[in-house]
Design a protein around this motif. Structure first.
Motif, mmCIF file in Angstrom:
data_model
loop_
_atom_site.group_PDB
_atom_site.id
_atom_site.type_symbol
_atom_site.label_atom_id
_atom_site.label_comp_id
_atom_site.label_asym_id
_atom_site.label_seq_id
_atom_site.Cartn_x
_atom_site.Cartn_y
_atom_site.Cartn_z
ATOM 1 N N GLY A 46 30.290 -67.738 13.884
ATOM 2 C CA GLY A 46 30.971 -68.066 15.133
ATOM 3 C C GLY A 46 30.244 -67.601 16.373
ATOM 4 O O GLY A 46 29.039 -67.584 16.473
ATOM 5 N N GLY A 47 31.013 -67.167 17.342
ATOM 6 C CA GLY A 47 30.449 -66.722 18.625
ATOM 7 C C GLY A 47 30.978 -67.574 19.784
ATOM 8 O O GLY A 47 32.040 -67.312 20.311
ATOM 9 N N PRO A 48 30.222 -68.617 20.182
ATOM 10 C CA PRO A 48 28.906 -69.004 19.680
ATOM 11 C C PRO A 48 27.842 -67.974 20.063
ATOM 12 O O PRO A 48 27.931 -67.348 21.120
ATOM 13 N N GLY A 49 26.887 -67.784 19.162
ATOM 14 C CA GLY A 49 25.818 -66.832 19.376
ATOM 15 C C GLY A 49 25.698 -65.803 18.278
ATOM 16 O O GLY A 49 24.770 -64.989 18.273
ATOM 17 N N ALA A 50 26.648 -65.786 17.326
ATOM 18 C CA ALA A 50 26.579 -64.853 16.204
ATOM 19 C C ALA A 50 25.735 -65.474 15.087
ATOM 20 O O ALA A 50 25.801 -66.669 14.842
ATOM 21 N N SER A 51 24.977 -64.643 14.416
ATOM 22 C CA SER A 51 23.972 -65.108 13.460
ATOM 23 C C SER A 51 24.476 -65.144 12.024
ATOM 24 O O SER A 51 24.853 -64.110 11.461
ATOM 25 N N GLY A 52 24.459 -66.330 11.408
ATOM 26 C CA GLY A 52 24.808 -66.441 10.002
ATOM 27 C C GLY A 52 23.761 -65.788 9.114
ATOM 28 O O GLY A 52 24.091 -65.159 8.110
ATOM 29 N N CYS A 53 22.482 -65.920 9.495
ATOM 30 C CA CYS A 53 21.398 -65.318 8.717
ATOM 31 C C CYS A 53 21.482 -63.793 8.737
ATOM 32 O O CYS A 53 20.970 -63.129 7.831
ATOM 33 N N ASN A 93 22.700 -70.902 14.392
ATOM 34 C CA ASN A 93 23.146 -72.056 15.165
ATOM 35 C C ASN A 93 24.197 -71.604 16.178
ATOM 36 O O ASN A 93 25.013 -70.735 15.837
ATOM 37 N N PRO A 94 24.165 -72.086 17.438
ATOM 38 C CA PRO A 94 23.234 -73.026 18.067
ATOM 39 C C PRO A 94 21.859 -72.392 18.353
ATOM 40 O O PRO A 94 21.654 -71.205 18.095
ATOM 41 N N VAL A 95 20.952 -73.199 18.927
ATOM 42 C CA VAL A 95 19.623 -72.684 19.253
ATOM 43 C C VAL A 95 19.758 -71.457 20.150
ATOM 44 O O VAL A 95 20.593 -71.411 21.057
ATOM 45 N N GLY A 96 18.939 -70.444 19.870
ATOM 46 C CA GLY A 96 19.017 -69.180 20.605
ATOM 47 C C GLY A 96 19.770 -68.113 19.843
ATOM 48 O O GLY A 96 19.714 -66.931 20.188
ATOM 49 N N THR A 97 20.473 -68.508 18.794
ATOM 50 C CA THR A 97 21.245 -67.575 17.967
ATOM 51 C C THR A 97 20.342 -66.937 16.915
ATOM 52 O O THR A 97 19.518 -67.626 16.313
ATOM 53 N N GLY A 98 20.505 -65.648 16.661
ATOM 54 C CA GLY A 98 19.759 -64.977 15.603
ATOM 55 C C GLY A 98 18.265 -65.096 15.784
ATOM 56 O O GLY A 98 17.715 -64.697 16.802
ATOM 57 N N TYR A 99 17.591 -65.680 14.785
ATOM 58 C CA TYR A 99 16.150 -65.928 14.864
ATOM 59 C C TYR A 99 15.817 -67.278 15.492
ATOM 60 O O TYR A 99 14.654 -67.572 15.770
ATOM 61 N N GLN A 104 18.770 -63.706 22.390
ATOM 62 C CA GLN A 104 19.207 -64.772 23.296
ATOM 63 C C GLN A 104 20.700 -65.097 23.137
ATOM 64 O O GLN A 104 21.196 -66.043 23.727
ATOM 65 N N ALA A 105 21.392 -64.280 22.339
ATOM 66 C CA ALA A 105 22.791 -64.577 22.017
ATOM 67 C C ALA A 105 23.685 -64.664 23.246
ATOM 68 O O ALA A 105 24.572 -65.517 23.335
ATOM 69 N N GLN A 106 23.475 -63.772 24.205
ATOM 70 C CA GLN A 106 24.320 -63.766 25.405
ATOM 71 C C GLN A 106 24.187 -65.077 26.172
ATOM 72 O O GLN A 106 25.174 -65.633 26.671
ATOM 73 N N ASP A 107 22.970 -65.610 26.241
ATOM 74 C CA ASP A 107 22.748 -66.879 26.939
ATOM 75 C C ASP A 107 23.343 -68.050 26.164
ATOM 76 O O ASP A 107 23.813 -69.018 26.756
ATOM 77 N N VAL A 108 23.318 -67.962 24.834
ATOM 78 C CA VAL A 108 23.963 -68.986 24.004
ATOM 79 C C VAL A 108 25.442 -69.073 24.351
ATOM 80 O O VAL A 108 25.990 -70.149 24.592
#
Length: 445
Positions: A68-75, A108-114, A325-329
């Protein structure tokens, strides 16, 4: 800039073609890589092959997990804190989903995690962009791994990941029908999902009141703050609604002595000092990010992902920091945040796509009564028959006498009420989550 884009594409395609297969002690077979989805935007995926002692991965389904998040990393979070083979201490997880499926994590989305962008204009700003990017990833994945094209494929999700999963599932269904993607897509599971933000918000007051976290005065204040969000939504002022959502959470924290939004019976470990009241729009979005995304990038996990895991993966570009980049996501999705996708769930059901809704009993941010509220709004032709079904108790094992969940099903809609679980169902009730996965994927063991 063009040369830089070509370099990114070349780097990403090389990593895709190599596949980075490994087999280490105590770890299942894995593969990972990048897919460039747009100019200056690349998404990272990480595949774990099913690790069953009795069945080959070709005999078991493939599950894609969306955080979720958006911006939280599943990986990162979904993998090491919920369903992957190892926990954040790199110790084996007893309830890993790899026992019963191969699992594909996508940041997902771009900018999340790696996943990353090289230009601030490349962040996704709405569900349409998120969905389009994921179609690029899935098309590349199934084209390059033909062995998964016929394996039953399911999308599982959590929180805002559920909102994204609904849109992705519908577009995937259409892409398969149009012959653009070849895969055996059999259903989507929406866990504690942000399908209808307004219904979730309107449920906060009643849920907290009935669980003794609000008194009459507190209920009145929370209800008033929820009404302001409702008014903003009716005027289609979506960014304002997101800001008012932040203020409503402040009122809840003040009246409940800081109840944990993700599990009402677990102490909130968020630093309240960092969430002090602020007035500006930017500061409000920062507060929301800190409360709902940053906790999933907590120091221990961040150190793991930016240290040993980064070293293991070998392909993360030097300029990319996991979660950096999560905060910007989160901020770029602010306009889209409060929009509902009930209509998309309706389309999925009418298209005969299997839809599962599951929710943790102790979740506040997306409480079960809020989920039930948006389900009642479905225009699905078989909703009445679904509603008339009796739910059935579930137990984690034949020997257990304690009810672990309730389940209701009709045609292609299922609902699981998971007891003693908060927002992160697999983390709180791993055995029941694993049983649910087997039921959804039709594995009778």
């Amino acid at each position: 800039m063009l040369l830089k884009w070509h370099a990114v594409v070349l780097f990403s395609l090389i990593s895709l073609s190599i596949g980075w297969y490994i087999k280490e002690p105590k770890e299942p077979k894995q593969a990972w890589g990048y897919v460039p989805v747009r100019a200056n935007a690349s998404m990272f995926w990480w595949l774990y092959y099913a690790d069953s002692p009795t069945q080959n991965f070709t005999e078991l389904p493939l599950i894609m997990w969306l955080q979720g998040g958006p911006g939280a990393s599943g990986c990162g979070y979904g993998n090491f804190e919920e369903i992957g083979p190892l926990d954040s201490d790199l110790k084996p997880r007893r309830t890993t989903w790899l026992q019963t499926a191969s699992v594909l994590f996508v940041d997902n989305p771009v900018g999340t995690g790696y996943s990353y962008v090289n230009d601030t204009l490349a962040y996704a700003t709405d569900l349409c962009m998120v969905t389009s990017d994921m179609m690029t990833v899935l098309r590349e994945f199934f084209n390059s791994r033909a062995e998964f094209q016929t394996i039953p494929f399911y999308i599982f999700s959590e929180s805002y990941g559920g909102k994204m999963a609904a849109g992705i599932a519908l577009e995937l269904h259409k892409s398969i029908q149009a012959g653009k993607i070849k895969c055996n897509f059999l259903g989507v599971a929406l866990g504690d999902s942000w399908i209808s933000p307004l219904d979730s918000v309107l449920a906060w007051g009643p849920y907290l009141y009935t669980t003794s976290f609000l008194d009459d005065k507190g209920l009145k204040e929370v209800t008033a703050s929820a009404k302001k969000i409702l008014d903003a939504m009716n005027k289609r002022e979506f960014k304002l609604a997101t800001l008012l959502w932040s203020k409503a959470e402040d009122i809840i924290e003040q009246n409940s002595n800081g109840v944990n939004f993700y599990n009402i019976l677990t102490p909130d470990t968020t630093s309240r000092a960092s969430l002090s009241s602020t007035a500006s729009e930017t500061a409000s979005f920062l507060k929301l990010f800190q409360r709902h995304v940053q906790y999933q990038n907590k120091d221990k996990l961040s150190d793991l992902m930016n240290g040993p895991i980064r070293k293991k993966l070998k392909i993360i570009p030097d300029h990319v920091k996991w979660g950096g980049q999560a905060q910007d996501v989160f901020a770029n999705m602010a306009e889209d945040f409060m929009k509902h996708v009930i209509d998309i769930v309706d389309e999925l059901l009418e298209a005969n796509v299997n839809v599962t809704v599951y929710n943790g009993q102790l979740d506040l941010i997306v409480s079960t009564i809020g989920q039930e509220a948006w389900i009642r709004k479905l225009k699905w032709s078989k909703l009445k028959q679904f509603s008339e079904q009796n739910w059935k108790p579930l137990y984690t094992s034949p020997e257990s006498t304690e009810t672990a969940a309730f389940h209701k099903s009709y045609d292609n809609l299922d609902f699981f009420w998971i007891l003693k679980a908060g927002h992160m169902v697999p983390a709180d009730q791993g055995d029941m989550a694993l049983k649910m996965v087997r039921m959804i994927t039709h594995q009778n063991h």
